[in-house]
Scaffold this active site. Structure first.
Site, mmCIF file in Angstrom:
data_model
loop_
_atom_site.group_PDB
_atom_site.id
_atom_site.type_symbol
_atom_site.label_atom_id
_atom_site.label_comp_id
_atom_site.label_asym_id
_atom_site.label_seq_id
_atom_site.Cartn_x
_atom_site.Cartn_y
_atom_site.Cartn_z
ATOM 1 N N PHE A 60 -5.838 5.077 0.506
ATOM 2 C CA PHE A 60 -4.762 4.028 0.293
ATOM 3 C C PHE A 60 -5.002 3.363 -0.888
ATOM 4 O O PHE A 60 -5.936 3.175 -1.466
ATOM 5 C CB PHE A 60 -4.972 2.953 1.546
ATOM 6 C CG PHE A 60 -4.893 3.239 2.846
ATOM 7 C CD1 PHE A 60 -3.485 2.928 3.305
ATOM 8 C CD2 PHE A 60 -5.832 3.731 3.575
ATOM 9 C CE1 PHE A 60 -3.354 3.213 4.722
ATOM 10 C CE2 PHE A 60 -5.593 3.926 4.850
ATOM 11 C CZ PHE A 60 -4.395 3.765 5.513
ATOM 12 N N PHE A 73 1.959 9.423 4.052
ATOM 13 C CA PHE A 73 2.261 9.363 5.532
ATOM 14 C C PHE A 73 2.845 8.127 5.771
ATOM 15 O O PHE A 73 3.507 7.704 6.763
ATOM 16 C CB PHE A 73 0.838 9.388 6.386
ATOM 17 C CG PHE A 73 0.015 8.380 6.041
ATOM 18 C CD1 PHE A 73 -0.081 7.291 6.527
ATOM 19 C CD2 PHE A 73 -1.242 9.027 5.550
ATOM 20 C CE1 PHE A 73 -1.304 6.339 6.572
ATOM 21 C CE2 PHE A 73 -2.118 8.046 4.885
ATOM 22 C CZ PHE A 73 -2.133 6.815 5.649
ATOM 23 N N ASP A 74 2.653 6.967 4.843
ATOM 24 C CA ASP A 74 3.462 5.776 5.269
ATOM 25 C C ASP A 74 3.111 4.912 3.594
ATOM 26 O O ASP A 74 2.403 5.048 2.858
ATOM 27 C CB ASP A 74 2.582 4.962 6.108
ATOM 28 C CG ASP A 74 3.290 3.758 6.509
ATOM 29 O OD1 ASP A 74 4.555 3.571 6.385
ATOM 30 O OD2 ASP A 74 2.560 2.737 7.310
ATOM 31 N N TYR A 94 0.919 -1.140 -0.111
ATOM 32 C CA TYR A 94 0.075 -0.025 -0.048
ATOM 33 C C TYR A 94 0.892 1.267 0.029
ATOM 34 O O TYR A 94 1.930 1.354 0.563
ATOM 35 C CB TYR A 94 -0.890 0.015 1.242
ATOM 36 C CG TYR A 94 -0.222 0.258 2.642
ATOM 37 C CD1 TYR A 94 -0.007 1.434 3.092
ATOM 38 C CD2 TYR A 94 0.214 -0.806 3.278
ATOM 39 C CE1 TYR A 94 0.694 1.821 4.193
ATOM 40 C CE2 TYR A 94 1.148 -0.675 4.553
ATOM 41 C CZ TYR A 94 1.266 0.623 4.937
ATOM 42 O OH TYR A 94 1.901 0.743 5.997
ATOM 43 N N ILE A 109 -7.731 -0.689 11.122
ATOM 44 C CA ILE A 109 -8.792 0.290 11.443
ATOM 45 C C ILE A 109 -9.973 -0.142 10.578
ATOM 46 O O ILE A 109 -9.878 -0.829 9.715
ATOM 47 C CB ILE A 109 -8.236 1.683 10.945
ATOM 48 C CG1 ILE A 109 -7.984 1.578 9.347
ATOM 49 C CG2 ILE A 109 -6.969 2.033 11.686
ATOM 50 C CD1 ILE A 109 -7.453 2.829 8.910
ATOM 51 N N TYR A 118 -8.488 7.040 12.215
ATOM 52 C CA TYR A 118 -7.645 7.339 13.528
ATOM 53 C C TYR A 118 -8.425 8.541 14.349
ATOM 54 O O TYR A 118 -8.117 8.898 15.495
ATOM 55 C CB TYR A 118 -6.229 7.602 13.407
ATOM 56 C CG TYR A 118 -5.439 6.346 13.160
ATOM 57 C CD1 TYR A 118 -5.014 5.462 13.798
ATOM 58 C CD2 TYR A 118 -5.260 6.288 11.631
ATOM 59 C CE1 TYR A 118 -4.551 4.424 13.328
ATOM 60 C CE2 TYR A 118 -4.521 5.214 11.018
ATOM 61 C CZ TYR A 118 -4.153 4.345 12.073
ATOM 62 O OH TYR A 118 -3.277 3.374 11.552
#
Length: 529
Positions: A201, A138-139, A128, A158, A184
């Site tokens: 994502f 962010f990731d 991802y 999540i 979140y």
């Protein structure tokens, strides 16, 4: 009041409550940039996150906030803003969501062949890239050089991701947008994900399985003739190509030009392969899909097989046998008249073709001018073929299947792989009867009453080599005796003469002459004593 939008996914109407209330037309909105893809604009009741810079008409700044998160601007008058001031807000819209929002999934690519999709309780591996709604990353699993591995629908993810992954195929690419309350929420996560952030994502599903999965068989090709299927304890030789579920290659026996050889059902290979090789036919091809708990589990193997990976093997069974197997003999043609058959010590002439059970040609007597010539039982051919050539009539044709422990064994031979089962097509051309083990000559008639007198042709009381040779060859010519076949007659007769010439003086006298049968009987009596 003037509101300028520098960048935004949505059009935002901002009402200035610091100014005297006036008609809506007093607010001027200048949209400086609108993204090409704008699936949604802000409406009343939406939650937004935005950056802004506040100035007066003369450009003097009165406020600037890195980030604000609310559905409308509401602030009490401050000393920095005089009455009746016209305010200019430069706004960048970062995020938008509504309490009624749901997870949004968009399929970017989906394989045509999709036999199974992600369901709750499945274990999946996926790559991802994660960004905020404005594109801020962010990731990413790609940066970590390994997939994200987890159960789906059991609370390990999540809520929005748990929902967005359902129904995906291996190899499918999806874009998943998750509102904050399914991500979140108010707390955010770390320094990269702010509070009340929608997450986006881009997902590639690499693998999926369920802990209840068993080995599955696909693309099975079974030969028309299958006399026997493999069972526990068999020793099998097979070729394979190994890939991960997404098609990533990890190993192949073909690249080494050698089959993989092993016993099955005895723990010599991973459990899934042990099970999948049961009940195969020689020559069969099949695809084996193996869940990780029947392969290399959570640890994986080496650098090529990651942890929790489903494995796919395309195999081709070359042959198999059991250590208890005997030679298999099938007569394909037998003459009607078959009075004499081959046995140990006979000299035979035969043609043969030798191949492996998958049809690979190895050797043939047709490659030479003459048939193969061999004495049976003399350790001149492999044991299995020797057994298969006994009991044949001249003109008979046979198929002889020889297991490796009666052939060339685990090491094989030049041109013959180790542990290979061999298939011989043989035809007996001719044979000469042999003599018993340890004998060089046998009588075919009754012995003369006085053998030495018959042998002493010139009647001088002694028999030299020349006279002995003439006597033995005469017996053979008259059909009264038979020499051991397959060797030079003169050499055999010299050996016979040497055995009788006890004192090695080059002549035989009556006291030295003794038949082998008598010698054997005398030796047996001594052994008994």
């Amino acid at each position: 009041m003037v509101v300028r939008f520098l960048l935004g996914f949505l059009s935002v109407l901002v009402v200035c409550v610091l100014c005297n209330p006036g008609p809506l037309e007093d607010v001027v909105v200048d949209r400086n940039f609108i993204p090409k893809v704008c699936p949604r604009e802000v409406k009343m009741g939406d939650q937004v996150r935005y950056h802004y810079n506040g100035t007066f008409k003369d450009g003097k700044q009165f406020d600037s906030r890195a980030e604000r998160q609310f559905s409308f601007v509401s602030a009490p008058p401050g000393k920095a803003i005089p009455p009746d001031a016209t305010l200019v807000f430069d706004v960048v819209l970062l995020d938008i969501w509504n309490k009624d929002d749901q997870v949004q999934t968009t399929t970017v690519y989906k394989p045509k062949d999709c036999k199974r999709t992600v369901q709750k309780s499945d274990f999946i591996r996926y790559h991802y890239n994660g960004t905020l709604l404005d594109g801020t990353p962010f990731d990413s699993s790609h940066s970590k050089l390994h997939t994200y591995d987890t159960y789906v629908g059991d609370g390990w993810l999540i809520k929005g991701m748990d929902e967005g992954l359902i129904g995906m195929c291996v190899g499918e690419r999806r874009n998943i947008i998750i509102p904050p309350f399914l991500a979140y929420g108010e707390k955010g996560y770390g320094t990269e994900i702010p509070p009340q952030a929608s997450l986006m994502f881009d997902v590639l599903l690499v693998d999926l399985h369920n802990t209840k999965d068993d080995v599955t068989i696909e693309n099975q090709v079974i030969p028309d003739l299958c006399k026997r299927k493999s069972v526990t304890g068999d020793y099998i030789r097979y070729h394979y190509n190994g890939t991960l579920l997404d098609g990533t290659f990890f190993d192949s026996s073909y690249s080494r030009n050698n089959t993989y050889n092993t016993y099955i059902g005895m723990g010599y290979v991973i459990p899934g392969m042990d099970k999948a090789l049961q009940g195969v036919c020689i020559g069969e091809k099949r695809r084996i899909i193996m869940p990780p708990h029947m392969a290399y589990g959570e640890s994986g193997a080496g650098e090529s097989i990651p942890g929790s990976a489903v494995l796919v093997f395309d195999i081709h069974v070359i042959d198999f046998h059991n250590p208890t197997d005997v030679v298999e003999i099938v007569s394909s043609f037998k003459p009607k008249e078959c009075n004499e058959t081959t046995r140990a010590n006979d000299l035979i002439k035969y043609h043969y073709n030798c191949s492996m059970l998958d049809g690979t040609h190895l050797f043939s007597s047709n490659d030479y001018e003459n048939p193969q010539v061999v004495v049976l039982g003399a350790n001149k051919v492999i044991d299995g073929l020797d057994a298969g050539l006994q009991g044949m009539c001249v003109g008979e044709r046979r198929v002889v299947i020889v297991p490796p422990h009666l052939g060339h064994g685990e090491k094989g031979a030049r041109g013959v792989p180790g542990s290979a089962v061999l298939r011989f097509e043989v035809e007996l051309v001719d044979f000469e009867e042999g003599v018993p083990d340890g004998y060089l000559f046998v009588w075919l008639t009754d012995l003369p009453e006085n053998l030495f007198e018959e042998m002493d042709l010139n009647k001088d009381g002694e028999v030299p080599l020349e006279e002995f040779t003439t006597f033995i060859k005469g017996l053979v010519a008259e059909g009264k005796g038979r020499l051991k076949p397959g060797q030079d007659a003169d050499h055999i007769i010299e050996d016979m003469f040497g055995n009788q010439d006890r004192n090695k003086d080059g002549r035989i006298v009556p006291e030295e002459l003794k038949l082998k049968s008598a010698e054997d009987a005398e030796r047996a009596r001594h052994e008994e004593l």
